[in-house]
Design an enzyme around this catalytic site. Structure first.
Site, mmCIF file in Angstrom:
data_model
loop_
_atom_site.group_PDB
_atom_site.id
_atom_site.type_symbol
_atom_site.label_atom_id
_atom_site.label_comp_id
_atom_site.label_asym_id
_atom_site.label_seq_id
_atom_site.Cartn_x
_atom_site.Cartn_y
_atom_site.Cartn_z
ATOM 1 N N ASN A 1 2.859 6.186 3.420
ATOM 2 C CA ASN A 1 1.839 5.187 3.061
ATOM 3 C C ASN A 1 1.723 3.974 3.984
ATOM 4 O O ASN A 1 1.330 2.893 3.556
ATOM 5 C CB ASN A 1 2.041 4.729 1.606
ATOM 6 C CG ASN A 1 1.785 5.871 0.639
ATOM 7 O OD1 ASN A 1 1.179 6.875 1.030
ATOM 8 N ND2 ASN A 1 2.235 5.743 -0.595
ATOM 9 N N HIS B 1 11.375 5.582 1.264
ATOM 10 C CA HIS B 1 9.908 5.492 1.334
ATOM 11 C C HIS B 1 9.499 5.453 2.807
ATOM 12 O O HIS B 1 9.561 4.405 3.453
ATOM 13 C CB HIS B 1 9.437 4.237 0.605
ATOM 14 C CG HIS B 1 7.967 4.194 0.324
ATOM 15 N ND1 HIS B 1 7.056 5.008 0.966
ATOM 16 C CD2 HIS B 1 7.230 3.435 -0.537
ATOM 17 C CE1 HIS B 1 5.834 4.739 0.503
ATOM 18 N NE2 HIS B 1 5.916 3.797 -0.403
ATOM 19 N N THR C 1 3.994 1.421 -8.255
ATOM 20 C CA THR C 1 4.062 -0.037 -8.224
ATOM 21 C C THR C 1 3.301 -0.602 -9.422
ATOM 22 O O THR C 1 2.151 -0.235 -9.661
ATOM 23 C CB THR C 1 3.451 -0.555 -6.902
ATOM 24 O OG1 THR C 1 4.337 -0.201 -5.849
ATOM 25 C CG2 THR C 1 3.271 -2.066 -6.914
ATOM 26 N N ASN D 1 -3.108 2.318 4.102
ATOM 27 C CA ASN D 1 -2.686 1.091 4.789
ATOM 28 C C ASN D 1 -2.984 1.126 6.291
ATOM 29 O O ASN D 1 -2.178 0.678 7.103
ATOM 30 C CB ASN D 1 -1.204 0.797 4.500
ATOM 31 C CG ASN D 1 -1.010 0.281 3.086
ATOM 32 O OD1 ASN D 1 -1.758 -0.584 2.638
ATOM 33 N ND2 ASN D 1 -0.048 0.840 2.369
ATOM 34 N N TYR E 1 3.927 2.068 5.515
ATOM 35 C CA TYR E 1 4.918 0.987 5.509
ATOM 36 C C TYR E 1 5.820 1.109 6.746
ATOM 37 O O TYR E 1 5.545 1.895 7.645
ATOM 38 C CB TYR E 1 5.676 0.970 4.178
ATOM 39 C CG TYR E 1 4.732 0.735 3.019
ATOM 40 C CD1 TYR E 1 4.028 -0.469 2.922
ATOM 41 C CD2 TYR E 1 4.457 1.713 2.078
ATOM 42 C CE1 TYR E 1 3.108 -0.686 1.896
ATOM 43 C CE2 TYR E 1 3.537 1.499 1.049
ATOM 44 C CZ TYR E 1 2.870 0.295 0.970
ATOM 45 O OH TYR E 1 1.959 0.084 -0.022
HETATM 46 C C1 8OZ Z 1 -0.149 0.766 -4.741
HETATM 47 C C2 8OZ Z 1 -0.063 -0.623 -4.832
HETATM 48 C C3 8OZ Z 1 1.001 -1.259 -4.259
HETATM 49 C C4 8OZ Z 1 1.978 -0.550 -3.588
HETATM 50 C C5 8OZ Z 1 2.607 2.778 -1.983
HETATM 51 C C6 8OZ Z 1 4.210 1.241 -2.871
HETATM 52 O O1 8OZ Z 1 1.450 2.947 -1.592
HETATM 53 C C7 8OZ Z 1 2.939 1.597 -2.790
HETATM 54 C C8 8OZ Z 1 1.881 0.833 -3.493
HETATM 55 C C9 8OZ Z 1 0.816 1.482 -4.077
HETATM 56 O O2 8OZ Z 1 3.507 3.566 -1.670
#
Ligand code: 8OZ
Length: 366
Positions: free
Chosen positions: A184, A181, A32, A241, A186
């Site tokens: 992380n 994806h 990103t 996250n 999400y």
């Molecule tokens: C760092 C900053 C913003 C997004 C991820 C898409 O952790 C990201 C991400 C990483 O997979």
């Protein structure tokens, strides 16, 4: 000879990758950079940024939202309309002209967002209404996360449809494949884990139910791309996250067993704490997943030249993805091959801004 010496490693040799022959086993990881234009259209500098890095055997794009709802950070690009497709076409054409290969990473952030980033200032959506600890990156700076809205069961087909339509746009944009994806913390990862998924419908509770969204998304994407052009990224032992699961070894063993039914091209694992330590507390042996998976295995997280060469010598990975090293070294493949010094990363220009820290890192030889 030691693994850090200049002996030839097969990292630098061509390799078959499904329908493609890659020029080497080195992958540019998804990164990103938050430089998209208004309308979530890729930066006008993105074709040059990616072109500079086209000597990677494979490039995986920065995470790209599949819908306005899938967005969780300021200035990230999308793949849900024709203006975005046109922007991405300039990127894929630049890479193909250099003989490189490029996959798009399909992204829905779920609860890792903020009303300021959502259409009509709506709440972000998630499997359950559980607020993550931390801050969202909005156009006005960092603001605390909010409690998301739990998706209704009858909204889930619409989420899967977002992935399918975005996959078609990715095909139209000239990509060579797509990466799901599912890492992380999400949306898909939020469904997988019992810390973020407290649902009582058929998408929550048992392992089978929590894995359902990932499998249905995968099935939908394959209708567009075929399994031989689709990969999945997971981060089984990463706390990124504010994600948590009571038994990640059992969960991800089941996930990989189930993914095997599709005959996917590759599995891409973040082998530690995303962007951090490779060893984490309460981790487990990720080689279990690598051995279980019936496809190509891409390892990522904290690799340097020595670790990558050794991992290939020991047969621990098929390909190695480098993230931050590719930001500061557009010619990373050549530098690793020749074991030359590397440019230092400027952390001030990682996210947002323009050309500085994006397309101005020096090559060894221009
Ligand atoms: C760092 C900053 C913003 C997004 C991820 C898409 O952790 C990201 C991400 C990483 O997979």
């Amino acid at each position: 000879m030691s693994s850090s010496s200049k002996q030839t490693s097969d990292l630098f040799q061509p390799v078959q990758f499904g329908p493609y022959k890659l020029s080497n086993r080195i992958v540019m990881a998804p990164l990103t950079r938050s430089r998209a234009q208004k309308g979530d259209i890729p930066s006008l500098l993105a074709p040059e940024y990616y072109r500079q890095r086209a000597t990677a055997g494979l490039i995986i794009t920065e995470a790209t939202q599949i819908s306005p709802q899938g967005k969780g950070y300021a200035f990230t690009p999308g793949i849900y309309n024709s203006a975005q497709v046109d922007g991405w076409k300039s990127v894929t054409e630049a890479i193909h002209k250099e003989g490189g290969r490029i996959f798009l990473q399909l992204w829905h952030v779920g609860r890792i967002s903020h009303p300021a980033l959502q259409p009509n200032g709506e709440l972000p959506v998630a499997p359950s209404a559980i607020k993550p600890v931390g801050n969202a990156f909005t156009e006005e700076g960092f603001v605390p996360f909010v409690t998301p809205r739990a998706l209704e069961t009858n909204e889930i087909p619409g989420i899967i449809e977002q992935y399918r339509v975005a996959s078609q746009y990715a095909l139209d944009a000239g990509f060579d494949g797509v990466e799901i994806h599912a890492a992380n913390g999400y949306l898909i990862d939020q469904f997988l884990r019992d810390g973020t998924n407290h649902r009582t419908d058929t998408y929550g509770g048992s392992l089978e139910n929590r894995t359902k969204l990932l499998l249905e998304v995968t099935a939908a994407i394959i209708t567009i791309w075929g399994a031989e052009r689709v990969g999945v990224r997971l981060s089984p032992i990463s706390p990124a996250n504010d994600i948590l699961d009571s038994d990640p070894a059992t969960l991800f063993t089941y996930v990989v067993e189930q993914l095997n039914q599709f005959g996917l091209l590759y599995l891409h694992l973040i082998e530690g704490d995303t962007g951090g330590a490779r060893q984490v507390e309460n981790g487990f042996d990720l080689q279990i997943l690598r051995r279980l998976f019936n496809g190509i295995y891409i390892g990522n997280n904290g690799y340097d030249r020595e670790l990558a060469v050794t991992a290939r010598q020991q047969g621990l990975v098929d390909l190695v993805a480098f993230g931050r090293l590719f930001i500061s070294n557009p010619d990373l493949v050549e530098r690793l091959q020749r074991a030359t010094p590397l440019n230092k990363l400027d952390t001030d220009t990682l996210y947002g801004g323009g050309a500085k820290g994006y397309i101005d890192y020096p090559f060894l030889i221009k």
